[in-house]
Design a protein around this motif. Structure first.
Motif, PDB file in Angstrom:
ATOM      1  N   LEU A   1      25.756 -32.100 -32.110  1.00  0.00           N
ATOM      2  CA  LEU A   1      25.322 -33.233 -32.919  1.00  0.00           C
ATOM      3  C   LEU A   1      24.582 -34.180 -31.623  1.00  0.00           C
ATOM      4  CD1 LEU A   1      24.391 -34.591 -35.224  1.00  0.00           C
ATOM      5  CD2 LEU A   1      26.594 -35.660 -35.400  1.00  0.00           C
ATOM      6  N   ILE A   2      23.539 -34.230 -31.755  1.00  0.00           N
ATOM      7  CA  ILE A   2      22.804 -35.349 -30.583  1.00  0.00           C
ATOM      8  C   ILE A   2      22.775 -36.680 -31.270  1.00  0.00           C
ATOM      9  CG2 ILE A   2      20.891 -35.653 -29.136  1.00  0.00           C
ATOM     10  CD1 ILE A   2      19.987 -32.842 -29.482  1.00  0.00           C
ATOM     11  N   HIS A   3      22.152 -36.663 -32.204  1.00  0.00           N
ATOM     12  CA  HIS A   3      22.150 -38.430 -32.856  1.00  0.00           C
ATOM     13  C   HIS A   3      21.940 -37.985 -34.476  1.00  0.00           C
ATOM     14  CE1 HIS A   3      21.358 -41.205 -29.470  1.00  0.00           C
ATOM     15  NE2 HIS A   3      20.774 -40.260 -28.829  1.00  0.00           N
ATOM     16  N   TYR A   4      22.201 -38.959 -34.974  1.00  0.00           N
ATOM     17  CA  TYR A   4      22.060 -38.817 -36.508  1.00  0.00           C
ATOM     18  C   TYR A   4      21.826 -40.530 -36.934  1.00  0.00           C
ATOM     19  CZ  TYR A   4      26.844 -40.957 -37.067  1.00  0.00           C
ATOM     20  OH  TYR A   4      27.847 -41.559 -36.865  1.00  0.00           O
ATOM     21  N   SER A   5      21.165 -40.474 -38.415  1.00  0.00           N
ATOM     22  CA  SER A   5      20.911 -41.810 -39.048  1.00  0.00           C
ATOM     23  C   SER A   5      21.234 -41.699 -40.432  1.00  0.00           C
ATOM     24  CB  SER A   5      19.334 -41.645 -38.909  1.00  0.00           C
ATOM     25  OG  SER A   5      18.806 -42.773 -39.847  1.00  0.00           O
ATOM     26  N   VAL A   6      22.040 -42.845 -40.884  1.00  0.00           N
ATOM     27  CA  VAL A   6      22.237 -42.803 -42.159  1.00  0.00           C
ATOM     28  C   VAL A   6      21.558 -43.599 -43.250  1.00  0.00           C
ATOM     29  CG1 VAL A   6      24.888 -42.304 -41.637  1.00  0.00           C
ATOM     30  CG2 VAL A   6      23.756 -44.923 -41.936  1.00  0.00           C
ATOM     31  N   GLY A   7      20.100 -43.838 -42.767  1.00  0.00           N
ATOM     32  CA  GLY A   7      19.310 -44.556 -43.427  1.00  0.00           C
ATOM     33  C   GLY A   7      18.383 -45.013 -42.617  1.00  0.00           C
ATOM     34  N   GLU A   8      17.169 -45.618 -43.326  1.00  0.00           N
ATOM     35  CA  GLU A   8      16.064 -46.015 -42.618  1.00  0.00           C
ATOM     36  C   GLU A   8      16.369 -47.165 -41.460  1.00  0.00           C
ATOM     37  OE1 GLU A   8      12.470 -46.517 -44.911  1.00  0.00           O
ATOM     38  OE2 GLU A   8      11.994 -48.617 -44.087  1.00  0.00           O
ATOM     39  N   GLY A   9      16.037 -47.176 -40.400  1.00  0.00           N
ATOM     40  CA  GLY A   9      15.998 -48.326 -39.266  1.00  0.00           C
ATOM     41  C   GLY A   9      17.459 -48.022 -38.852  1.00  0.00           C
ATOM     42  N   THR A  10      18.223 -47.138 -39.149  1.00  0.00           N
ATOM     43  CA  THR A  10      19.612 -46.996 -38.546  1.00  0.00           C
ATOM     44  C   THR A  10      19.798 -45.771 -37.385  1.00  0.00           C
ATOM     45  OG1 THR A  10      20.726 -45.535 -39.860  1.00  0.00           O
ATOM     46  CG2 THR A  10      20.692 -47.774 -40.426  1.00  0.00           C
ATOM     47  N   THR A  11      20.244 -45.648 -36.566  1.00  0.00           N
ATOM     48  CA  THR A  11      20.385 -44.551 -35.781  1.00  0.00           C
ATOM     49  C   THR A  11      22.103 -44.691 -35.201  1.00  0.00           C
ATOM     50  OG1 THR A  11      19.739 -45.461 -33.689  1.00  0.00           O
ATOM     51  CG2 THR A  11      18.200 -44.112 -35.074  1.00  0.00           C
ATOM     52  N   ALA A  12      22.715 -43.474 -34.743  1.00  0.00           N
ATOM     53  CA  ALA A  12      24.004 -43.650 -34.429  1.00  0.00           C
ATOM     54  C   ALA A  12      23.962 -42.337 -33.144  1.00  0.00           C
ATOM     55  CB  ALA A  12      24.999 -43.309 -35.358  1.00  0.00           C
ATOM     56  N   LYS A  13      24.979 -42.578 -32.257  1.00  0.00           N
ATOM     57  CA  LYS A  13      25.146 -41.333 -31.393  1.00  0.00           C
ATOM     58  C   LYS A  13      26.188 -40.225 -31.742  1.00  0.00           C
ATOM     59  CE  LYS A  13      24.409 -44.206 -27.289  1.00  0.00           C
ATOM     60  NZ  LYS A  13      25.202 -44.859 -25.958  1.00  0.00           N
ATOM     61  N   GLY A  14      25.871 -39.150 -31.426  1.00  0.00           N
ATOM     62  CA  GLY A  14      26.599 -37.828 -31.881  1.00  0.00           C
ATOM     63  C   GLY A  14      27.532 -37.458 -30.657  1.00  0.00           C
ATOM     64  N   GLU A  15      27.634 -36.114 -30.550  1.00  0.00           N
ATOM     65  CA  GLU A  15      28.453 -35.628 -29.711  1.00  0.00           C
ATOM     66  C   GLU A  15      28.007 -35.627 -27.978  1.00  0.00           C
ATOM     67  OE1 GLU A  15      29.546 -31.698 -30.495  1.00  0.00           O
ATOM     68  OE2 GLU A  15      30.475 -31.144 -28.873  1.00  0.00           O
ATOM     69  N   VAL A  16      26.441 -35.352 -28.253  1.00  0.00           N
ATOM     70  CA  VAL A  16      25.673 -34.990 -26.801  1.00  0.00           C
ATOM     71  C   VAL A  16      24.496 -35.853 -26.557  1.00  0.00           C
ATOM     72  CG1 VAL A  16      26.830 -32.877 -26.156  1.00  0.00           C
ATOM     73  CG2 VAL A  16      25.158 -32.903 -27.667  1.00  0.00           C
ATOM     74  N   PRO A  17      24.635 -37.427 -26.705  1.00  0.00           N
ATOM     75  CA  PRO A  17      23.480 -38.242 -27.038  1.00  0.00           C
ATOM     76  C   PRO A  17      22.744 -38.302 -25.587  1.00  0.00           C
ATOM     77  CG  PRO A  17      25.494 -39.516 -26.691  1.00  0.00           C
ATOM     78  CD  PRO A  17      25.942 -37.999 -26.815  1.00  0.00           C
ATOM     79  N   ASP A  18      23.178 -38.135 -24.413  1.00  0.00           N
ATOM     80  CA  ASP A  18      22.862 -38.487 -23.260  1.00  0.00           C
ATOM     81  C   ASP A  18      21.511 -38.055 -22.862  1.00  0.00           C
ATOM     82  OD1 ASP A  18      26.067 -38.706 -21.611  1.00  0.00           O
ATOM     83  OD2 ASP A  18      24.969 -39.977 -22.886  1.00  0.00           O
TER      84      ASP A  18
END
Lengths: 113, 113
Positions: free
Chosen positions: B45-62
């Protein structure tokens, strides 16, 4: 944190033979368990999932899996494989009710005539 | 029945170039994800989003950035591509909650020279 281990990276099998793809997970909390299949040059698609209830879960294409809490396993089985089952299979785990899926490294199933 | 659509499907970059991968889903899903798949490594997982306007880092975001300006779209950006980012990238989406099936796009194959 959850983790998942797929014990075999490759499984060769003859057509119409039974197959078992092994998956073990680790978690200190309740989990949801999934098996996904990836055919060549395609994305992944869901085969089956365990959320709660009966430990034997039936999926598409004749596959089934059994949740074993004491052994922390979720092995995938099919009694008779076809050439068309040749694909890569991924086991995945998530924390029950929330959380992202954590995937295993995959098992390549190769069905030979 | 488009589901999850990724563009482009193939791209070759030179080291240091930038690019954006676009993911679009028409299922009104809240959650969207970007994974990378490398041989023998499964999906990470690189990045994810739980809704419009949101983002979060996953396992390998760099080395990656993401944006979710519209609910149906999730963009993955590489500001300065490196050979280590040669991979197949998958976008996925699902409904809110932990039990929902992940729906995957067909993948975007990126080569960085």
């Amino acid at each position: 944190a959850q983790s998942v281990t797929q014990l075999d990276s490759q499984v060769p099998v003859f057509e119409e033979a039974p197959v078992e793809l092994r998956c073990n997970y680790s978690s200190s909390v309740s989990v949801y368990l999934f098996w996904y299949v990836q055919y060549p040059n395609q994305g992944l698609q869901l085969l089956l999932k365990y959320l709660s209830g009966s430990t034997l879960v039936k999926g598409i294409n004749g596959f089934e899996a059994e949740f074993n809490k004491s052994q922390t396993s979720f092995h995938l089985r099919k009694p008779s494989v076809h050439i068309s089952d040749t694909a890569e299979y991924f086991c995945a785990v998530s924390r029950a009710g929330q959380g992202n899926l954590i995937f295993g490294k995959g098992t390549k199933l190769s069905v030979k005539p | 029945n488009a589901g999850v659509t990724q563009t482009p499907k193939f791209r070759v970059l030179k080291t240091g170039q930038s690019m954006t991968l676009l993911c679009a889903q028409d299922m009104n899903h809240e959650y969207m994800y970007w994974y990378r798949q490398d041989p023998g490594m499964g999906l990470r997982l690189i990045h994810y989003s739980v809704g419009e306007g949101t983002t979060a880092k996953g396992e390998v975001p760099d080395g990656y950035n993401v944006s979710r300006l519209k609910k149906q779209n999730f963009l993955l950006g590489l500001e300065s591509a490196a050979p280590s980012q040669t991979s197949v990238y998958f976008c996925a989406s699902r409904e809110q909650g932990g039990a929902g099936e992940l729906f995957f796009g067909e993948g975007s194959r990126l080569t960085v020279l």
